[in-house]
Motif scaffolding. Structure first.
Motif, short mmCIF file in Angstrom:
data_model
loop_
_atom_site.label_atom_id
_atom_site.label_comp_id
_atom_site.label_asym_id
_atom_site.label_seq_id
_atom_site.Cartn_x
_atom_site.Cartn_y
_atom_site.Cartn_z
N TYR A 137 0.83 -1.21 0.00
CA TYR A 137 0.00 0.00 0.00
C TYR A 137 0.86 1.26 0.00
N SER B 229 -10.98 1.79 -2.63
CA SER B 229 -9.56 1.88 -2.28
C SER B 229 -9.06 0.62 -1.59
N ASP B 230 -9.96 -0.33 -1.39
CA ASP B 230 -9.57 -1.53 -0.65
C ASP B 230 -8.85 -2.51 -1.57
N GLU C 2 -15.24 2.15 3.57
CA GLU C 2 -14.38 3.33 3.41
C GLU C 2 -14.80 4.45 4.35
N VAL D 205 -2.19 0.69 7.93
CA VAL D 205 -3.01 0.43 6.74
C VAL D 205 -4.26 1.31 6.66
N ARG E 243 -4.81 3.76 3.57
CA ARG E 243 -5.95 3.56 2.65
C ARG E 243 -6.78 4.82 2.55
#
Lengths: 377, 393
Positions: free
Chosen positions: A45, B44-45, B169, B199, B203
């Motif tokens: 990411y 966005s995952d 989200e 994370v 994200r």
């Protein structure tokens, strides 16, 4: 001015097609050599974002100060196969904790593993560095200890061994090593042991890149070949435009190898994408050449083709390059990488279209005329 | 193939005769599809882009179910070495820092969205914060596992906040905002910098930039390509004629994605700029061929028939190959590549359709307008000349 240059270029190819083909083959051989430098790497990411963003800078700080935030987890689950057997049915069983303790000690010996944390560490801390023999004691301690609940699942069928890894460790190597350790340490019957975590996922992704690339490229090539044979109603004129994408892709990957640019899982589809775009150039050249051939000799047809097609082809290439380069203006680095690879691919295909395709067309026509001329005699 | 070219010739006749009608229908279709832009979803995952049937991802989901609190936010307390203030903490174990950590921990524990907090503060919650650094060092020396929270140079400490955010989200954004809000209102000593990572915040940032990047790259690519077209074609109207089908194709693509619930994601964020770059060639070849035929003396009808049948079939053929290339991605094992293939295939199809269906009518309307404008101009000039001659007499 441009027309003068393209006319000269067309005349050169028409006169010396074999020299052009020879030069192309040398360039291609050099490009193939460079492709050996391309490696497959994994993309996390944080790699997708620009380094100047606070959230990425903070993560880099943590990696620098703590030598790694990468984790993997060994998942130990109860998996009894037989009813009324002695297999493990409760993860709080002392035999499981003893197994985890042995596993943890073995893992500590690996230099790439910075830290290992498990339920057995906490239980040992609570019991003067030993694991109780009674499951009832362990059950009581698990109920009372909040920390233990992060290692033992609510239904007592699963437990985790959390491993913190050094940042620079290779995913595939560490996964291999961990699986080797898991295999070598004998486990109580009725247990299933496996790995999860970012590194484990990245390993899987890395392993998918090449097969995916091969599969999608193969189908793209077959599909494109069928379409252009249908379009031109000719196998010869169907195969010639294919050289655009074959040579174009080799040259593009050769340049990537020279730049030491690595491929990620997210870029596994670039070959198919370059094929789909690059083939247009070959089709345009062949289509125009065949139209010109109806009224002119092969040499004049080739010169006219290059004269007519060069400017619009250059404009479309330029426009495509702008579109792809615009991807690098954002904060998502993954897009910049895609844009760069696509730009190289499109440019290489255009160059292949104006060098390889005209040479092969003129060689083909000269050969055909020779045979026809021979037959007429 | 002769029937195909004949069909395209018929199409050319319709596009010439009913150019204005075709344009109006195109505008209506564009408005309809553009409404789909309001329905577009952004994803966005990354885990949704991964192959879910692989054991490692299945097991990950299982662990999330059994444990919850699968997402972790790292709150990083670090001493800012650039600040030169007297009495600022020089060791992260400073009592003032520990007090800030405890305060933040207490604030975050009250949030229902946060499951667990682990930090140095947890050690001092019950016994209270000692007044001196020496005492703190002593306490920490007796607690095994405390070292994992402190960096070797004693300038940084971590707080781990776990939450069960899953794929939502909005939840991710809310939790990240909540933590940032608490940090902003925290009383802390000078020289202490508190930031977050992990994370969920990454994200969240990814999502924010996904939206920005989509708009930004389309805008920049569009402007640059349009300017380049004006320079190369040496005409604003020609640039508009080439650019319009591509712009329409882009609206049709993203609008259709909204209608059919095909999300924009990390993999497809560059779709706009790519479509602009790839679709422009259709307009270029169409316009150039038409102008060439007109300059060679052919009528409007003949020129358009040749253009649409010849270039039209060539660009349909080349468009088909591009579609084949992109659609082969849908055979990949990674959903990410499948989505990319579907999106690009749709994009090229829409660009091709707008170029072949709407492009020729626009060319005809532009030419007719040009003729009318020149004729009007000519009339005005004649009038002026006649007026001056009269005056001279």
């Amino acid at each position: 001015m441009i027309k003068k240059i393209t006319t000269l270029y067309g005349k050169f190819i028409a006169k010396y097609p074999f020299i052009v083909v020879f030069l192309i083959l040398i360039i291609t051989a050099l490009a193939i050599k460079q492709t050996a430098h391309i490696e497959i790497e994994s993309l996390k990411y944080e790699d997708m974002l620009s380094k100047d963003l606070e959230v990425v800078q903070t993560l880099d700080l943590v990696k620098e100060k703590f030598h790694g935030v990468s984790t993997m987890q060994i998942v130990i689950e109860t998996n009894p196969k037989y009813v009324n057997s002695n297999e493990i049915r409760d993860i709080r069983d002392p035999k499981v904790l003893a197994y985890i303790d042995l596993l943890t000690q073995t893992l500590h010996l690996n230099k790439d593993i910075l830290d290992v944390m498990s339920a057995s560490d906490i239980i040992k801390q609570m019991n003067n560095d030993r694991i109780p023999k009674s499951i009832d004691i362990i059950k009581e301690q698990v109920e009372d200890n909040q920390m233990l609940k992060t290692y033992i699942g609510k239904d007592y069928s699963i437990t985790l061994v959390k491993i913190r890894l050094a940042e620079e460790v290779d995913e595939i190597e560490i996964e291999k090593e961990l699986r080797k350790i898991i295999k070598e340490i004998p486990k109580p019957s009725g247990l299933k042991v496996d790995l999860i975590g970012e590194k484990a996922e990245l390993t899987v992704m890395k392993k998918l890149v090449v097969p995916d690339m091969n599969k999608t490229s193969k189908y793209a090539l077959i599909g494109i070949l069928l379409i252009i044979i249908l379009l031109f109603r000719s196998i010869k004129y169907g195969l010639i435009p294919l050289t655009t994408i074959i040579f174009g892709i080799i040259w593009a990957f050769g340049i990537m190898g020279l730049m030491r640019f690595n491929l990620t899982a997210q870029l596994a589809g670039v070959i198919s994408m370059i094929m789909g775009i690059g083939i247009d150039f070959g089709i345009q050249i062949v289509t125009r050449f065949r139209e010109e051939l109806k009224e002119s000799s092969p040499k004049i047809s080739l010169i006219n083709t290059i004269n007519v097609v060069f400017v619009p082809m250059s404009i479309t290439t330029f426009a495509a390059l702008i579109g792809f380069k615009a991807l690098s203006l954002g904060k998502l680095t993954i897009m910049a990488d895609l844009g760069m690879v696509m730009s190289l691919g499109v440019l290489a295909c255009m160059l292949a279209a104006i060098s390889v395709v005209p040479s092969l067309l003129i060689i083909g026509e000269n050969f055909k005329n020779k045979i026809n001329g021979g037959t007429k005699k | 193939m002769a029937w195909f070219k004949d069909s395209l010739k018929c199409l050319a006749d319709i596009q010439r005769k009913y150019a204005l009608t075709v344009l109006i229908l195109t505008i209506f279709l564009t408005f309809f599809l553009a409404y789909g832009l309001t329905k577009i979803n952004i994803e966005s995952d990354m885990s949704k882009e991964m192959p879910k049937d692989l054991p490692v991802f299945k097991l990950k989901d299982k662990v999330s179910d059994k444990f919850g609190g699968a997402d972790m936010i790292l709150v990083v307390f670090t001493l800012d070495s650039s600040i030169n203030i007297r009495d600022a903490p020089t060791d992260i174990r400073d009592p003032r820092v520990i007090s800030s950590i405890i305060e933040l921990e207490n604030r975050l524990k009250k949030e229902s969205s946060i499951d667990e907090i682990y930090s140095l503060g947890s050690i001092f919650q019950t016994i209270g914060v000692p007044e001196t650094l020496t005492e703190i060092k002593q306490v920490l020396g007796q607690v095994s596992g405390s070292a994992q929270f402190i960096s070797n140079d004693y300038t940084t400490t971590l707080m781990y906040a776990t939450a069960t955010l899953g794929l939502d989200e909005n939840k991710i954004r809310d939790v990240t905002d909540v933590v940032n809000n608490h940090i902003e209102h925290l009383s802390k000593p000078a020289g202490l910098k508190i930031t977050i990572t992990g994370v969920p915040p990454i994200r969240n940032t990814l999502l924010e930039y996904l939206v920005k990047d989509i708009k930004y790259t389309i805008l920049i690519a569009g402007i640059i390509i349009f300017i380049i077209l004006i320079i190369l074609e040496k005409s604003l109207s020609k640039a508009v004629l080439i650019f319009s089908p591509v712009a329409l194709g882009l609206i049709w693509t993203i609008g259709t994605m909204g209608w059919i619930n095909l999300s924009l994601s990390i993999a497809t964020v560059g779709i706009g700029a790519m479509i602009l770059g790839l679709g422009v060639e259709y307009g270029i070849f169409l316009l150039h061929r038409y102008k060439d035929e007109r300059e060679s003396g052919k009528t409007q009808q003949e020129s358009l028939q040749i253009t649409v049948s010849s270039i039209g079939s060539a660009i349909i053929g080349s468009g088909a190959t591009t579609i084949i290339g992109f659609s082969s991605l849908m055979l990949a094992s990674m959903p990410m590549l499948q989505h990319l293939g579907a999106t690009l295939t749709l994009g090229i199809f829409c660009s091709l359709s707008s170029a072949v269906l709407a492009g020729p009518s626009m060319i005809i309307l532009e030419e007719n307008f040009q003729v009318w404008y020149d004729h009007n101009n000519h009339k005005k000039i004649k009038k002026k000349i006649a007026h001056h001659e009269k005056k001279a007499k």
